[in-house]
Design a protein around this motif. Structure first.
Motif: not given
Length: 482
Positions: A141-143, A149-152, A424-425
């Motif tokens: 979940a943390v991953l 957060v990085i992607a969006t 990635s997501m």
């Protein structure tokens, strides 16, 4: 740097992810007995079901928020790149991805509702929440939250801002720096107002922009009505390698159709569950069904509108990677909004470039708003029970900076970074929802049982056989909690 970015993108977007997305959509279509067809009537009715509350937004607001994320530059520039690298047949595979992805969209949105929580007086949910509660895998979940957060927050806003800035430069000659700063300031005014303001803006702007865009596309189709059968024949022949010109790029047609289909409609990517979880509904399946319809709206309506305008006017190039150009109607131009601008311009001189630039402004800007909401939701998850206000302000300022930065970077680099974020997501989320298939199908079964009994479905997780749905168990079914 650019070599590394391209290598990473190729690794993430290998054939494995293409097959995973298609396979997951097919699996859920069969597992839900083609819910995307059976519940078509419910999709329309449930859009306008329910009202907003202090904690949540209405079904229509949640749909608009999700659509603001789905309907973006992918619907204009993304369709152009699919045609440029995969040929006209890529559009058919976008449709296939939308049909199958609608079932995946139902599952992820339903799970977002099932495992949502109430924090600081607002509903929060999404893949990070259902991974922790449903899979009991906090690390996973943390991953997902960190990647999102990085992607969006970092990678994806630049794609949208770049398309807006390039469209404005082509149409009005406005410097891309100026467009970037303007976008950042407007974005700041909205996101500093919180989720309610984002939902309020989305529910007005999204339907207006989509309807206007589709009406212009219908006008262009009407003016080329005699070419309509040939256009559809070209799409279907190219999709199966039966067209003489495009027969050799069948693999590219499938890959680019699926890739841009996922990028545009975001089914399975893990973005829509954030907005879905914010909805105030009586049963998770209701919002799942509404979100399944949003995949249709995005691809079958808006993406198709772009594709039809480009193809019926012949304003496109087809230049598969590593091959000689097959079609070159526009000269040496980078695939993107200019395809659609030239298509409209060829029919309505003096109108095409400004129209597409303004459409992109609305489409892409609302997507940036949606990205902020997703990034903030995952940041809230990472912060846990402690509200670190400074981190929220930092995210807002960072996104505003990325909008300015993305406006002036090359389109190719912006798209590659965006693809890395989406891919990635998608990897992380699709694996998670496949592992959570059982509770998702139980929720659907419970909804359908209550519908057969003539009831307005209300979710009781114990009766449905779903564990760890804390909000529904402890708050929703508690008569003392309003």
């Amino acid at each position: 740097m650019e070599q590394f970015v391209n290598w990473l993108n190729d690794l993430i977007w290998s054939q494995a992810l293409i097959y995973l997305c298609l396979g997951t959509g097919l699996f859920y279509s069969i597992a839900t007995r083609f819910l995307q067809i059976r519940h078509l009537k419910d999709m329309i009715v449930l859009m306008f079901d329910g009202k907003s509350s202090d904690a949540g937004v209405s079904s229509f607001q949640a749909l608009s928020m999700a659509l603001s994320g789905r309907v973006g530059t992918g619907n204009i520039a993304g369709v152009a790149t699919a045609i440029a690298f995969g040929g006209p047949g890529s559009i058919f595979w976008m449709w296939v991805m939308a049909f199958l992805g609608s079932a995946s969209g139902f599952v992820e949105a339903t799970l977002g509702q099932v495992y949502k929580t109430k924090k600081d007086g607002q509903f929060r949910g999404g893949p990070a929440y259902y991974i922790e509660k449903g899979l009991k895998a906090k690390w996973y979940a943390v991953l997902f939250a960190v990647v999102t957060v990085i992607a969006t927050g970092l990678l994806l806003p630049g794609v949208q801002a770049n398309s807006i800035a390039s469209g404005m430069k082509t149409a009005f000659g406005i410097n891309q720096w100026i467009t970037g700063v303007f976008l950042a300031l407007i974005l700041g005014a909205i996101i500093f107002g919180g989720v309610k303001r984002i939902a309020s803006v989305a529910q007005v702007v999204v339907p207006f922009m989509a309807l206007g865009y589709i009406l212009v596309a219908l006008l262009i189709l009407f003016l080329h009505i005699a070419d309509l059968p040939a256009m559809f024949a070209l799409i279907f022949k190219s999709a199966f390698g039966a067209d003489a010109a495009f027969g050799g790029i069948l693999g590219s047609a499938i890959m680019w159709g699926v890739k841009r289909g996922i990028y545009s409609n975001e089914a399975g990517q893990g973005t829509a569950p954030h907005a879905a979880a914010a909805a105030e509904v009586t049963h998770p399946a209701k919002q799942g069904i509404v979100q399944a319809f949003s995949v249709y709206i995005d691809t079958l309506f808006v993406c198709s509108a772009t594709a039809f305008m480009i193809l019926i006017t012949g304003m496109y190039n087809v230049e598969p990677e590593g091959m000689k150009p097959i079609v070159n109607q526009l000269g040496a131009v980078e695939p993107g909004p200019i395809y659609t601008q030239q298509a409209v311009e060829s029919v309505l001189p003096g109108f095409g470039a400004p129209f597409v630039a303004i459409a992109l402004l609305f489409f892409a800007f609302t997507t940036i708003m949606a990205y902020y909401y997703m990034a903030e939701t995952n940041l809230t998850y990472l912060n846990g029970r402690v509200r670190r206000v400074w981190s929220e302000y930092a995210l807002k300022l960072l996104m505003m900076a990325m909008v300015v930065y993305g406006s002036v970077k090359s389109a190719k680099l912006a798209w590659t970074l965006g693809d890395i974020g989406v891919g990635s997501m998608a990897w992380l989320n699709i694996i998670a929802i496949l592992l959570l298939t059982k509770p998702a199908l139980r929720v659907l079964k419970d909804y359908e049982r209550q519908k057969r009994e003539g009831k307005d479905p209300v979710f009781d997780p114990k009766q449905a056989g779903v564990a760890d749905a804390d909000f529904w168990e402890k708050e929703y079914l508690n008569p003392h909690v309003k």
